[in-house]
Design a protein around this motif. Structure first.
Motif, PDB file in Angstrom:
ATOM      1  N   ARG A   1       0.840  -1.209   0.000  1.00 51.98           N
ATOM      2  CA  ARG A   1       0.000   0.000   0.000  1.00 51.98           C
ATOM      3  C   ARG A   1       0.868   1.249   0.000  1.00 51.98           C
ATOM      4  O   ARG A   1       0.574   2.220  -0.707  1.00 51.98           O
ATOM      5  CB  ARG A   1      -0.939  -0.010   1.211  1.00 51.98           C
ATOM      6  N   ALA A   2       1.948   1.217   0.794  1.00 51.54           N
ATOM      7  CA  ALA A   2       2.854   2.383   0.827  1.00 51.54           C
ATOM      8  C   ALA A   2       3.476   2.571  -0.554  1.00 51.54           C
ATOM      9  O   ALA A   2       3.592   3.698  -1.056  1.00 51.54           O
ATOM     10  CB  ALA A   2       3.934   2.176   1.881  1.00 51.54           C
ATOM     11  N   THR A   3       3.870   1.465  -1.190  1.00 50.33           N
ATOM     12  CA  THR A   3       4.525   1.555  -2.501  1.00 50.33           C
ATOM     13  C   THR A   3       3.569   2.133  -3.537  1.00 50.33           C
ATOM     14  O   THR A   3       3.971   2.881  -4.430  1.00 50.33           O
ATOM     15  CB  THR A   3       4.983   0.132  -2.948  1.00 50.33           C
ATOM     16  N   ARG A   4       2.285   1.804  -3.400  1.00 52.60           N
ATOM     17  CA  ARG A   4       1.292   2.343  -4.352  1.00 52.60           C
ATOM     18  C   ARG A   4       0.881   3.774  -4.008  1.00 52.60           C
ATOM     19  O   ARG A   4       0.025   4.356  -4.662  1.00 52.60           O
ATOM     20  CB  ARG A   4       0.052   1.448  -4.350  1.00 52.60           C
ATOM     21  N   GLY A   5       1.440   4.295  -2.914  1.00 54.49           N
ATOM     22  CA  GLY A   5       1.115   5.673  -2.521  1.00 54.49           C
ATOM     23  C   GLY A   5      -0.214   5.798  -1.805  1.00 54.49           C
ATOM     24  O   GLY A   5      -0.740   6.894  -1.619  1.00 54.49           O
ATOM     25  N   GLU A   6      -0.793   4.663  -1.380  1.00 54.79           N
ATOM     26  CA  GLU A   6      -2.065   4.700  -0.642  1.00 54.79           C
ATOM     27  C   GLU A   6      -1.814   5.162   0.785  1.00 54.79           C
ATOM     28  O   GLU A   6      -0.777   4.833   1.352  1.00 54.79           O
ATOM     29  CB  GLU A   6      -2.592   3.265  -0.516  1.00 54.79           C
ATOM     30  N   SER A   7      -2.757   5.870   1.369  1.00 55.97           N
ATOM     31  CA  SER A   7      -2.536   6.235   2.768  1.00 55.97           C
ATOM     32  C   SER A   7      -3.004   5.079   3.667  1.00 55.97           C
ATOM     33  O   SER A   7      -3.975   4.392   3.349  1.00 55.97           O
ATOM     34  CB  SER A   7      -3.219   7.550   3.101  1.00 55.97           C
ATOM     35  N   VAL A   8      -2.290   4.880   4.734  1.00 59.43           N
ATOM     36  CA  VAL A   8      -2.572   3.759   5.640  1.00 59.43           C
ATOM     37  C   VAL A   8      -2.969   4.350   6.992  1.00 59.43           C
ATOM     38  O   VAL A   8      -2.215   5.139   7.572  1.00 59.43           O
ATOM     39  CB  VAL A   8      -1.306   2.874   5.790  1.00 59.43           C
ATOM     40  N   ALA A   9      -4.139   3.980   7.476  1.00 58.83           N
ATOM     41  CA  ALA A   9      -4.596   4.527   8.763  1.00 58.83           C
ATOM     42  C   ALA A   9      -3.725   3.986   9.899  1.00 58.83           C
ATOM     43  O   ALA A   9      -3.245   2.849   9.832  1.00 58.83           O
ATOM     44  CB  ALA A   9      -6.038   4.106   9.002  1.00 58.83           C
ATOM     45  N   ALA A  10      -3.550   4.806  10.935  1.00 50.97           N
ATOM     46  CA  ALA A  10      -2.729   4.389  12.086  1.00 50.97           C
ATOM     47  C   ALA A  10      -3.217   3.043  12.626  1.00 50.97           C
ATOM     48  O   ALA A  10      -2.421   2.193  13.031  1.00 50.97           O
ATOM     49  CB  ALA A  10      -2.762   5.453  13.166  1.00 50.97           C
ATOM     50  N   THR A  11      -4.539   2.841  12.598  1.00 50.56           N
ATOM     51  CA  THR A  11      -5.098   1.612  13.173  1.00 50.56           C
ATOM     52  C   THR A  11      -4.779   0.375  12.327  1.00 50.56           C
ATOM     53  O   THR A  11      -4.965  -0.747  12.776  1.00 50.56           O
ATOM     54  CB  THR A  11      -6.628   1.742  13.310  1.00 50.56           C
ATOM     55  N   ASP A  12      -4.334   0.564  11.096  1.00 46.01           N
ATOM     56  CA  ASP A  12      -3.967  -0.601  10.259  1.00 46.01           C
ATOM     57  C   ASP A  12      -2.541  -1.081  10.545  1.00 46.01           C
ATOM     58  O   ASP A  12      -2.137  -2.139  10.069  1.00 46.01           O
ATOM     59  CB  ASP A  12      -4.037  -0.240   8.759  1.00 46.01           C
ATOM     60  N   HIS A  13      -1.783  -0.280  11.260  1.00 44.38           N
ATOM     61  CA  HIS A  13      -0.361  -0.597  11.443  1.00 44.38           C
ATOM     62  C   HIS A  13      -0.122  -1.694  12.477  1.00 44.38           C
ATOM     63  O   HIS A  13      -1.021  -2.044  13.243  1.00 44.38           O
ATOM     64  CB  HIS A  13       0.395   0.673  11.860  1.00 44.38           C
ATOM     65  N   LEU A  14       1.116  -2.177  12.501  1.00 39.98           N
ATOM     66  CA  LEU A  14       1.522  -3.129  13.537  1.00 39.98           C
ATOM     67  C   LEU A  14       1.392  -2.464  14.904  1.00 39.98           C
ATOM     68  O   LEU A  14       1.480  -1.242  15.017  1.00 39.98           O
ATOM     69  CB  LEU A  14       2.986  -3.547  13.325  1.00 39.98           C
TER      70      LEU A  14
END
Ligand code: BGC
Length: 375
Positions: free
Chosen positions: A87-100
Motif C-alpha cells: 500500500r505504501a509503494t502504491r502511494g495509498e494512505s494507511v490509517a494508524a489503526t492498520d499498522h503493527l
C-alpha cells in the motif's frame, strides 16, 4: 580490590540481571513490568534496550530468546506487513489503526485493549540491538534474518509518517527520537550478514538520508528538537549519541542537545522526559539517567557517568527494585494523584530501568560481562 561503593553498585547490577531473567517469559518476551497491570505486555522498544543490556552483560541466551520472539511476531504477520508495504509503494494512505502494534502479549498476540499503537521506533531499535549483539558475540544470524529484514522493510516504507513517540504521545508529529531509532535500525539491517546486497545498500542509503534530515533540522536550531519543526527538547534524544551512535558525542549538535537537556530537564542527576510531562506528575525517569550516563561514557566522562549510575542505585527499593520514575521533583505535582488512582503506584520494577542500569554498569566497568565458562 573494588571500593565498598563499587561493590554495592555491582551487586545491584547482578540483582538486575536476576530480575530481568526472572521476568522473561518462556516465549522470550520481556514483560515491561511484572507488577504493573497496564505494563503486563512486551514492547519492542523496552525489549530492545533490555536485550541490548543482556547482550552487553554476556547473557546471550536471554537476548537471543527475545530476538526470537521479535522475529516470530514479524514472521507471523508476514502477509499483513507485505500488504502494508504494498500500500505504501502504491502511494495509498494507511490509517494508524492498520499498522503493527507497539506492544504484544507475552505469547506474541495483539491485545484488544485500546492503546497508542502506531509507533515505529521499536521496529528499528530491536534491529540495532540485534546487529550489535551479532557483532559483539560473533553469533549466527540465520534464525532472526527473515523477521529482521521484514522489520527493516516495514520501517523503510513508513519512516516519513508521523507516529506516536517513545512516550506514546503526539501522533501528529515526526519525532526525532523515533527517526533516530529508525535510522539506527536501518543502518544495523544494512550491516547484518546475509542481507541481500541490494537491499542492504538501500537500507544504508535510507539511514544516511534520515540522518541528513536530522542534520538539516539542526541547522535551523543548533540542537536536535523533540519533533521536526519544533524547538523543545526531549531526553530520549540522548539515545542518538552514546547509544545509537548516529551522532558522535563531540559532534556540536550532540553537545548542544545535551547541554539543553541538562539545563532544562536534569535535576541533580535525575532526568525528566520533557518539560510539559504530566504522566505521574512528570517525575525523573531511570532509563533516561541510563542514557545520559551512556552519553558520558562515550564522551570520556566516567565520573559524570558514575554519578548517573549512583543516582539510579539510590532510587532502588529496599528489595533492589528499580522503578520507572521517581517523584522527588515533579514537573506537574498536581497531576500525580490522578495517575495513581487510574493505574496504581508507579511501575516497579521496570525492566527497562534495570536494563539501562546494567548497560551503564558494564559501560563503566563496574560489572564485567559474563565469560563463556560462567554462562
Ligand atoms: C512509556 C513507554 C514504555 C511503556 C512501557 C510507557 O509509559 O511511555 O516508553 O514503552 O511505558 O514501559
Amino acid at each position: 580490590m573494588p571500593d565498598a561503593n563499587t561493590v554495592l553498585l555491582r551487586a545491584l547490577a547482578a540483582r538486575s540481571l536476576a530480575i530481568i531473567r526472572a521476568a522473561q517469559a518462556p516465549s522470550g518476551a520481556y514483560v515491561a513490568s511484572p507488577s504493573f497491570p497496564v505494563y503486563g505486555y512486551s514492547w519492542f522498544r523496552d525489549g530492545a534496550f533490555i536485550a541490548d543490556a543482556m547482550s552487553r552483560a554476556g547473557e546471550i541466551e536471554s537476548a537471543e530468546a527475545f530476538f526470537d520472539w521479535c522475529a516470530g511476531v514479524l514472521d507471523a504477520r508476514i502477509d499483513r506487513v507485505e500488504g502494508l508495504i504494498d500500500r505504501a509503494t502504491r502511494g495509498e494512505s494507511v490509517a494508524a489503526t492498520d499498522h503493527l502494534h507497539t506492544r504484544y502479549t507475552l505469547g506474541g498476540q495483539e491485545s484488544d485493549a485500546e492503546w497508542w499503537n502506531f509507533q515505529l521506533d521499536g521496529y528499528g531499535a530491536w534491529l540495532w540491538a540485534l546487529e550489535a549483539h551479532v557483532r559483539r558475540h560473533g553469533r549466527p544470524i540465520e534464525r532472526f534474518l527473515g523477521g529482521a529484514v521484514l522489520s527493516a522493510r516495514y520501517i523503510e516504507a513508513f519512516w516519513r509518517e508521523p507516529s506516536y513517540d517513545w512516550w506514546e504521545e503526539h501522533p501528529e508529529h515526526r519525532h526525532v527520537s523515533t527517526l533516530g531509532a529508525v535510522a539506527a535500525g536501518l543502518r544495523a539491517a544494512s550491516r547484518l550478514p546475509g542481507v541481500d546486497s541490494d537491499l542492504a545498500a538501500r537500507f544504508g542509503t535510507r539511514a544516511d538520508a534520515i540522518v541528513e534530515t536530522l542534520h538539516e533540522e539542526t541547522a535551523r536550531l543548533g540542537y536536535l528538537p523533540k519533533w521536526l519543526g519544533g524547538d523543545a527538547v526531549d531526553a530520549s534524544l540522548l539515545a542518538l549519541g552514546g547509544t545509537f551512535e548516529l551522532f558522535a558525542p563531540d559532534d556540536p549538535t550532540m553537545i548542544a542537545t545535551v547541554a539543553r537537556i541538562e539545563a532544562e530537564l536534569v535535576h541533580a542527576a535525575g532526568v525528566h522526559r520533557y518539560l510539559d510531562d504530566t504522566y505521574y506528575g512528570g517525575g525523573e525517569w531511570l532509563p533516561l539517567a541510563g542514557f545520559l550516563g551512556l552519553h558520558h561514557v562515550a564522551s570520556g566522562r566516567p565520573d559524570a557517568a558514575r554519578d548517573e549510575l549512583a543516582w539510579m542505585a539510590r532510587q532502588a527499593t529496599p528489595d533492589d527494585l528499580l522503578p520507572e520514575q521517581v517523584s522527588a521533583h515533579l514537573l506537574a505535582p498536581d497531576r500525580y494523584t490522578e495517575w495513581v488512582e487510574r493505574w496504581g503506584p508507579i511501575a516497579t520494577p521496570l525492566l527497562w530501568s534495570h536494563a539501562m542500569y546494567v548497560s551503564l554498569a558494564v559501560g563503566l566497568g563496574v560489572m564485567a560481562p559474563l565469560v563463556a565458562s560462567e554462562r
